[in-house]
Design a protein around this motif. Structure first.
Motif, short mmCIF file in Angstrom:
data_model
loop_
_atom_site.label_atom_id
_atom_site.label_comp_id
_atom_site.label_asym_id
_atom_site.label_seq_id
_atom_site.Cartn_x
_atom_site.Cartn_y
_atom_site.Cartn_z
N ARG A 1 0.83 -1.21 0.00
CA ARG A 1 0.00 0.00 0.00
C ARG A 1 0.86 1.26 0.00
NH1 ARG A 1 -2.22 0.48 4.47
NH2 ARG A 1 -1.74 -1.44 5.58
N SER A 2 1.99 1.22 0.72
CA SER A 2 2.87 2.39 0.77
C SER A 2 3.52 2.66 -0.58
CB SER A 2 3.94 2.18 1.84
OG SER A 2 3.35 2.08 3.13
N LEU A 3 3.84 1.60 -1.32
CA LEU A 3 4.44 1.78 -2.64
C LEU A 3 3.49 2.53 -3.57
CD1 LEU A 3 6.28 -1.60 -3.32
CD2 LEU A 3 7.30 0.67 -3.07
N VAL A 4 2.20 2.24 -3.45
CA VAL A 4 1.23 2.96 -4.27
C VAL A 4 1.24 4.45 -3.90
CG1 VAL A 4 -1.22 3.19 -4.82
CG2 VAL A 4 -0.22 0.92 -4.52
N THR A 5 1.28 4.73 -2.59
CA THR A 5 1.32 6.12 -2.14
C THR A 5 2.60 6.81 -2.58
OG1 THR A 5 0.01 5.53 -0.18
CG2 THR A 5 1.21 7.61 -0.11
N VAL A 6 3.73 6.12 -2.44
CA VAL A 6 5.01 6.71 -2.84
C VAL A 6 5.04 6.98 -4.34
CG1 VAL A 6 7.48 6.24 -3.04
CG2 VAL A 6 6.29 5.69 -0.92
N GLN A 7 4.52 6.04 -5.13
CA GLN A 7 4.48 6.23 -6.58
C GLN A 7 3.65 7.45 -6.94
OE1 GLN A 7 6.17 4.62 -8.89
NE2 GLN A 7 5.29 5.85 -10.52
N ARG A 8 2.53 7.61 -6.24
CA ARG A 8 1.67 8.77 -6.50
C ARG A 8 2.40 10.07 -6.12
NH1 ARG A 8 -2.51 6.91 -4.36
NH2 ARG A 8 -2.25 7.75 -2.26
#
Length: 205
Positions: free
Chosen positions: A73-80
């Motif tokens: 989930r954090s990777l999605v946030t970081v990518q955004r």
């Protein structure tokens, strides 16, 4: 005829072992008990080791599942955030280039070098350049200072729509803003016009 009872005496009454032999048996039995106790202790320790390994194995599995979910989930946030940062960086680069061009041009303005004939043209050109710089500055201000209150940057209010900060304003607001924006230009224009008229008047006499 004698009875069978007299022929088969109780075997417990015919103990062949001496007291010394009984002591050896007791010692042997105690030794066996001690051995069994040690084996039991070893088994208990082995059980504890296995239970600890099982506990750590469960901890590993639970931690793996938990961190896999959190990291995913954090990777999605970081990518955004990366994408937003890249967009902001592109915007800031555009603003930097725009400000640099405006600054170079405005710093290069030298009204003293203009002749009488070219004064009206150069003055209009310079005023237009200043107005363009003012407009671009007002557009970019919400981007370079996103936390700046609206009342602290009134010049930017008229350009918020292009940068995603549009708000509905009344006619009176826009009228006042327009006057405030163009008042310095009117003053410069009138001064320039008076200088031009004075120059022409001086040249005709």
């Amino acid at each position: 005829m004698p009875s069978d009872f007299t022929k088969d005496p109780d075997p417990y009454l015919e103990l062949q072992e001496s007291p010394e032999d009984l002591g050896d048996e007791v010692q042997k039995t105690n030794t066996e008990l001690e051995k069994l106790k040690r084996q039991l202790e070893d088994i208990e320790k082995q059980k504890q080791r296995l239970e600890e390994l099982k506990r750590r194995q469960d901890e590993l599995e639970n931690g793996r599942i938990d961190m896999t979910d959190k990291l995913t989930r954090s990777l999605v946030t970081v990518q955004r955030e990366i994408e937003e940062s890249q967009k902001r960086l592109e915007q800031l680069n555009q603003i930097f280039n725009s400000f640099t061009q405006h600054l170079r041009y405005i710093e290069g303005i030298n009204a003293k070098s203009w002749g009488t004939n070219e004064l009206p043209k150069e003055l209009s050109k310079a005023l237009s350049a200043v107005e363009d710089a003012r407009a671009d500055y007002a557009k970019a201000l919400p981007k370079i200072t996103p936390d700046l209150p609206v009342e602290a940057a009134p010049a930017a209010a008229g350009y918020e729509a292009e940068y995603g900060y549009a708000e509905e304003r009344g006619f009176v607001y826009w009228l006042k803003s327009g006057v405030a924006f163009t008042l310095p230009l009117w003053v410069l224009g009138i001064v320039g016009l008076l200088v031009w008229i004075w120059s022409i008047s001086t040249g005709t006499h």
